[in-house]
Design a protein around this motif. Sequence first.
Motif, PDB file in Angstrom:
ATOM      1  N   LEU A 249       0.799  -1.222   0.000  1.00 54.34           N
ATOM      2  CA  LEU A 249       0.000   0.000   0.000  1.00 54.34           C
ATOM      3  C   LEU A 249       0.834   1.276   0.000  1.00 54.34           C
ATOM      4  CD1 LEU A 249      -2.881   1.059  -0.035  1.00 54.34           C
ATOM      5  CD2 LEU A 249      -2.889   0.977   2.467  1.00 54.34           C
ATOM      6  N   PRO A 250       1.931   1.386   0.784  1.00 54.39           N
ATOM      7  CA  PRO A 250       2.724   2.624   0.708  1.00 54.39           C
ATOM      8  C   PRO A 250       3.287   2.899  -0.683  1.00 54.39           C
ATOM      9  CG  PRO A 250       3.275   1.392   2.688  1.00 54.39           C
ATOM     10  CD  PRO A 250       2.394   0.510   1.870  1.00 54.39           C
ATOM     11  N   ASN A 251       3.538   1.859  -1.464  1.00 55.70           N
ATOM     12  CA  ASN A 251       4.053   2.054  -2.820  1.00 55.70           C
ATOM     13  C   ASN A 251       2.979   2.456  -3.809  1.00 55.70           C
ATOM     14  OD1 ASN A 251       7.062   1.035  -2.872  1.00 55.70           O
ATOM     15  ND2 ASN A 251       5.952  -0.379  -1.554  1.00 55.70           N
ATOM     16  N   LEU A 252       1.717   2.465  -3.364  1.00 56.08           N
ATOM     17  CA  LEU A 252       0.608   2.877  -4.218  1.00 56.08           C
ATOM     18  C   LEU A 252       0.149   4.296  -3.915  1.00 56.08           C
ATOM     19  CD1 LEU A 252      -1.563  -0.377  -4.016  1.00 56.08           C
ATOM     20  CD2 LEU A 252      -0.051   0.315  -5.871  1.00 56.08           C
ATOM     21  N   LEU A 253       0.887   5.004  -3.080  1.00 59.98           N
ATOM     22  CA  LEU A 253       0.473   6.346  -2.672  1.00 59.98           C
ATOM     23  C   LEU A 253       0.323   7.273  -3.865  1.00 59.98           C
ATOM     24  CD1 LEU A 253      -0.094   8.419  -0.451  1.00 59.98           C
ATOM     25  CD2 LEU A 253       2.367   8.852  -0.337  1.00 59.98           C
ATOM     26  N   ALA A 254       1.291   7.256  -4.765  1.00 58.83           N
ATOM     27  CA  ALA A 254       1.262   8.183  -5.905  1.00 58.83           C
ATOM     28  C   ALA A 254       0.037   7.972  -6.786  1.00 58.83           C
ATOM     29  CB  ALA A 254       2.550   8.056  -6.714  1.00 58.83           C
ATOM     30  N   PRO A 255      -0.235   6.751  -7.285  1.00 62.90           N
ATOM     31  CA  PRO A 255      -1.434   6.599  -8.126  1.00 62.90           C
ATOM     32  C   PRO A 255      -2.732   6.863  -7.386  1.00 62.90           C
ATOM     33  CG  PRO A 255      -0.426   4.461  -7.676  1.00 62.90           C
ATOM     34  CD  PRO A 255       0.539   5.498  -7.230  1.00 62.90           C
ATOM     35  N   ILE A 256      -2.791   6.572  -6.091  1.00 59.94           N
ATOM     36  CA  ILE A 256      -4.017   6.830  -5.331  1.00 59.94           C
ATOM     37  C   ILE A 256      -4.250   8.336  -5.191  1.00 59.94           C
ATOM     38  CG2 ILE A 256      -5.077   6.638  -3.046  1.00 59.94           C
ATOM     39  CD1 ILE A 256      -3.783   3.892  -2.789  1.00 59.94           C
ATOM     40  N   VAL A 257      -3.196   9.075  -4.893  1.00 61.57           N
ATOM     41  CA  VAL A 257      -3.320  10.536  -4.782  1.00 61.57           C
ATOM     42  C   VAL A 257      -3.777  11.134  -6.105  1.00 61.57           C
ATOM     43  CG1 VAL A 257      -2.013  12.665  -4.469  1.00 61.57           C
ATOM     44  CG2 VAL A 257      -1.671  10.767  -2.899  1.00 61.57           C
ATOM     45  N   VAL A 258      -3.203  10.659  -7.198  1.00 60.62           N
ATOM     46  CA  VAL A 258      -3.594  11.149  -8.517  1.00 60.62           C
ATOM     47  C   VAL A 258      -5.058  10.821  -8.799  1.00 60.62           C
ATOM     48  CG1 VAL A 258      -3.198  10.900 -10.989  1.00 60.62           C
ATOM     49  CG2 VAL A 258      -1.257  11.053  -9.432  1.00 60.62           C
ATOM     50  N   SER A 259      -5.473   9.604  -8.456  1.00 62.59           N
ATOM     51  CA  SER A 259      -6.863   9.191  -8.684  1.00 62.59           C
ATOM     52  C   SER A 259      -7.833  10.056  -7.882  1.00 62.59           C
ATOM     53  CB  SER A 259      -7.033   7.716  -8.307  1.00 62.59           C
ATOM     54  OG  SER A 259      -8.374   7.312  -8.419  1.00 62.59           O
ATOM     55  N   VAL A 260      -7.494  10.334  -6.633  1.00 65.44           N
ATOM     56  CA  VAL A 260      -8.356  11.177  -5.799  1.00 65.44           C
ATOM     57  C   VAL A 260      -8.457  12.589  -6.375  1.00 65.44           C
ATOM     58  CG1 VAL A 260      -8.523  12.296  -3.544  1.00 65.44           C
ATOM     59  CG2 VAL A 260      -8.000   9.860  -3.685  1.00 65.44           C
ATOM     60  N   SER A 261      -7.324  13.136  -6.795  1.00 59.70           N
ATOM     61  CA  SER A 261      -7.324  14.501  -7.304  1.00 59.70           C
ATOM     62  C   SER A 261      -8.109  14.636  -8.596  1.00 59.70           C
ATOM     63  CB  SER A 261      -5.877  14.970  -7.529  1.00 59.70           C
ATOM     64  OG  SER A 261      -5.249  14.197  -8.546  1.00 59.70           O
ATOM     65  N   LEU A 262      -8.217  13.557  -9.367  1.00 58.24           N
ATOM     66  CA  LEU A 262      -8.989  13.604 -10.609  1.00 58.24           C
ATOM     67  C   LEU A 262     -10.447  13.191 -10.408  1.00 58.24           C
ATOM     68  CD1 LEU A 262      -6.364  12.109 -13.092  1.00 58.24           C
ATOM     69  CD2 LEU A 262      -6.956  14.506 -12.744  1.00 58.24           C
ATOM     70  N   SER A 263     -10.733  12.434  -9.353  1.00 51.29           N
ATOM     71  CA  SER A 263     -12.115  12.010  -9.089  1.00 51.29           C
ATOM     72  C   SER A 263     -12.942  13.132  -8.484  1.00 51.29           C
ATOM     73  CB  SER A 263     -12.128  10.804  -8.140  1.00 51.29           C
ATOM     74  OG  SER A 263     -11.491   9.692  -8.707  1.00 51.29           O
ATOM     75  N   LEU A 319      -9.508  22.045  -9.811  1.00 51.63           N
ATOM     76  CA  LEU A 319      -9.265  20.675  -9.361  1.00 51.63           C
ATOM     77  C   LEU A 319      -8.646  19.837 -10.467  1.00 51.63           C
ATOM     78  CD1 LEU A 319     -12.516  19.998  -7.296  1.00 51.63           C
ATOM     79  CD2 LEU A 319     -10.189  20.024  -6.402  1.00 51.63           C
ATOM     80  N   ASN A 320      -9.102  20.009 -11.705  1.00 50.01           N
ATOM     81  CA  ASN A 320      -8.536  19.244 -12.817  1.00 50.01           C
ATOM     82  C   ASN A 320      -7.083  19.617 -13.086  1.00 50.01           C
ATOM     83  OD1 ASN A 320     -10.403  17.313 -14.002  1.00 50.01           O
ATOM     84  ND2 ASN A 320     -11.733  19.055 -14.398  1.00 50.01           N
ATOM     85  N   LEU A 321      -6.787  20.919 -13.093  1.00 48.81           N
ATOM     86  CA  LEU A 321      -5.404  21.346 -13.320  1.00 48.81           C
ATOM     87  C   LEU A 321      -4.503  20.909 -12.176  1.00 48.81           C
ATOM     88  CD1 LEU A 321      -5.912  24.943 -14.781  1.00 48.81           C
ATOM     89  CD2 LEU A 321      -5.285  22.857 -16.003  1.00 48.81           C
ATOM     90  N   LEU A 322      -5.012  20.972 -10.941  1.00 49.46           N
ATOM     91  CA  LEU A 322      -4.228  20.494  -9.806  1.00 49.46           C
ATOM     92  C   LEU A 322      -4.004  18.993  -9.907  1.00 49.46           C
ATOM     93  CD1 LEU A 322      -2.868  21.159  -7.112  1.00 49.46           C
ATOM     94  CD2 LEU A 322      -5.083  20.808  -5.990  1.00 49.46           C
ATOM     95  N   GLY A 323      -5.023  18.252 -10.334  1.00 56.83           N
ATOM     96  CA  GLY A 323      -4.856  16.814 -10.527  1.00 56.83           C
ATOM     97  C   GLY A 323      -3.826  16.489 -11.590  1.00 56.83           C
ATOM     98  N   ASP A 324      -3.840  17.240 -12.694  1.00 56.06           N
ATOM     99  CA  ASP A 324      -2.833  17.033 -13.735  1.00 56.06           C
ATOM    100  C   ASP A 324      -1.431  17.328 -13.213  1.00 56.06           C
ATOM    101  OD1 ASP A 324      -4.758  16.299 -15.534  1.00 56.06           O
ATOM    102  OD2 ASP A 324      -4.961  18.295 -16.423  1.00 56.06           O
ATOM    103  N   ALA A 325      -1.313  18.405 -12.422  1.00 55.20           N
ATOM    104  CA  ALA A 325      -0.010  18.753 -11.867  1.00 55.20           C
ATOM    105  C   ALA A 325       0.487  17.681 -10.900  1.00 55.20           C
ATOM    106  CB  ALA A 325      -0.086  20.111 -11.166  1.00 55.20           C
ATOM    107  N   ILE A 326      -0.415  17.146 -10.085  1.00 55.34           N
ATOM    108  CA  ILE A 326      -0.031  16.071  -9.161  1.00 55.34           C
ATOM    109  C   ILE A 326       0.401  14.831  -9.923  1.00 55.34           C
ATOM    110  CG2 ILE A 326      -0.927  14.487  -7.405  1.00 55.34           C
ATOM    111  CD1 ILE A 326      -2.671  16.772  -6.395  1.00 55.34           C
ATOM    112  N   ARG A 327      -0.348  14.494 -10.982  1.00 53.68           N
ATOM    113  CA  ARG A 327       0.019  13.331 -11.796  1.00 53.68           C
ATOM    114  C   ARG A 327       1.404  13.513 -12.409  1.00 53.68           C
ATOM    115  NH1 ARG A 327      -3.554  13.050 -16.758  1.00 53.68           N
ATOM    116  NH2 ARG A 327      -2.191  14.817 -17.238  1.00 53.68           N
ATOM    117  N   ASP A 328       1.679  14.701 -12.951  1.00 47.44           N
ATOM    118  CA  ASP A 328       2.986  14.945 -13.552  1.00 47.44           C
ATOM    119  C   ASP A 328       4.097  14.944 -12.512  1.00 47.44           C
ATOM    120  OD1 ASP A 328       1.725  15.164 -15.984  1.00 47.44           O
ATOM    121  OD2 ASP A 328       1.643  17.356 -15.951  1.00 47.44           O
ATOM    122  N   ALA A 329       3.794  15.481 -11.323  1.00 47.77           N
ATOM    123  CA  ALA A 329       4.824  15.552 -10.282  1.00 47.77           C
ATOM    124  C   ALA A 329       5.197  14.172  -9.773  1.00 47.77           C
ATOM    125  CB  ALA A 329       4.333  16.427  -9.132  1.00 47.77           C
ATOM    126  N   PHE A 330       4.242  13.266  -9.679  1.00 53.42           N
ATOM    127  CA  PHE A 330       4.514  11.926  -9.178  1.00 53.42           C
ATOM    128  C   PHE A 330       5.007  10.973 -10.266  1.00 53.42           C
ATOM    129  CE2 PHE A 330       2.060  13.262  -5.497  1.00 53.42           C
ATOM    130  CZ  PHE A 330       2.699  12.589  -4.468  1.00 53.42           C
TER     131      PHE A 330
END
Length: 336
Positions: A249-263, A319-330
């Motif tokens: 689960l700790p190794n899934l933090l990045a995709p989960i954060v990205v999913s939340v920010s886009l959902s 929220l969408n732009l922040l989600g895109d930025a989080i996805r790119d950052a991770f």
Amino acid sequence: MTLPAADLAVHGESSSAPPTEAARKSIAGRSPTRIAFDRLRKDPIAVICFVIVLFFAAIAIFAPWVQSLFGVSTDTVLASTRIDLVTRLPKIGPPNHGFTMDHPFGVAPGSGTDNLAVWIEGCRTSLFLATVATVLSTFIGVTLGLVAGFVGGAVDAVISFFTDLFLSFPFLLGALAVAPIISERYGTDIDKLRVVSFYSLVFILVIFGWMGVARLVRGEVLSLREREFVKAARVIGVPTSRILVREILPNLLAPIVVSVSLSLPGYVAAEAGLSYLGIGVFGRESWGQTVNGATSYWEIYPLFLLEPVIGIAVLVVALNLLGDAIRDAFDPKTRR
């Protein structure tokens, strides 16, 4: 034979001196999460969008205090004191009349309710509903994705079947089917309808929103379960639940954060759309309900419709732009 001090420096024997604090910090390793947050902090679009989202969140959390600050409320008023009974248009407030601090956003035509108070309550309802739906759908999706990816076999086949089944079922059709049942069952009890309509909408959003997270997590777990640290944990007899929670689960933090920010923006827009169609929340203010009631006044009083639409647009875009930025950052392959 002893070399002089100058020769010692030339031959490098004086390099054993401890490095300075600045040197130690410059060569210190950084975790991937730290690198991602550093990249976010240096991204001006991400910072601006975060401030906008934080602004809306503060309004939603402190809605009663914000209303008290401006001296507005959604309490029922005598419409004749604010509305022209012939045209049903406001007699005070912008845009047809001068600006007043008593009603900065004007008043609603027909009812005379303060638009700012309705806007604040609508922001609170939309954000709260979207947050609850996001948390629940993410929890369900992550749990099912972890189990399906790690256990595999028949368990994976069953979970994948239900994931595909829910993905094939139209979301709007499910919402249209549930709403009349609720209205017929609780239509005479306003208090119950207010609560039930809210949580039924959450249920609809969650039941049709967990599949994407489950698929994403399952794919990541299929890769992680073959890694050495997971195999080592299984060899030494670590329980499966501990491996899932502590190792994978700790190794899934990045995709989960990205999913939340886009959902989150998707649920905000979905709530507004369903409320506009008349199958959203009842008995409480929401942006979608305001849009639904304001469409008939568009030609004669456009401000009534523009206020919730602008709020929805700004929040969803941020929220969408922040989600895109989080996805790119991770994403380690991305360099912005």
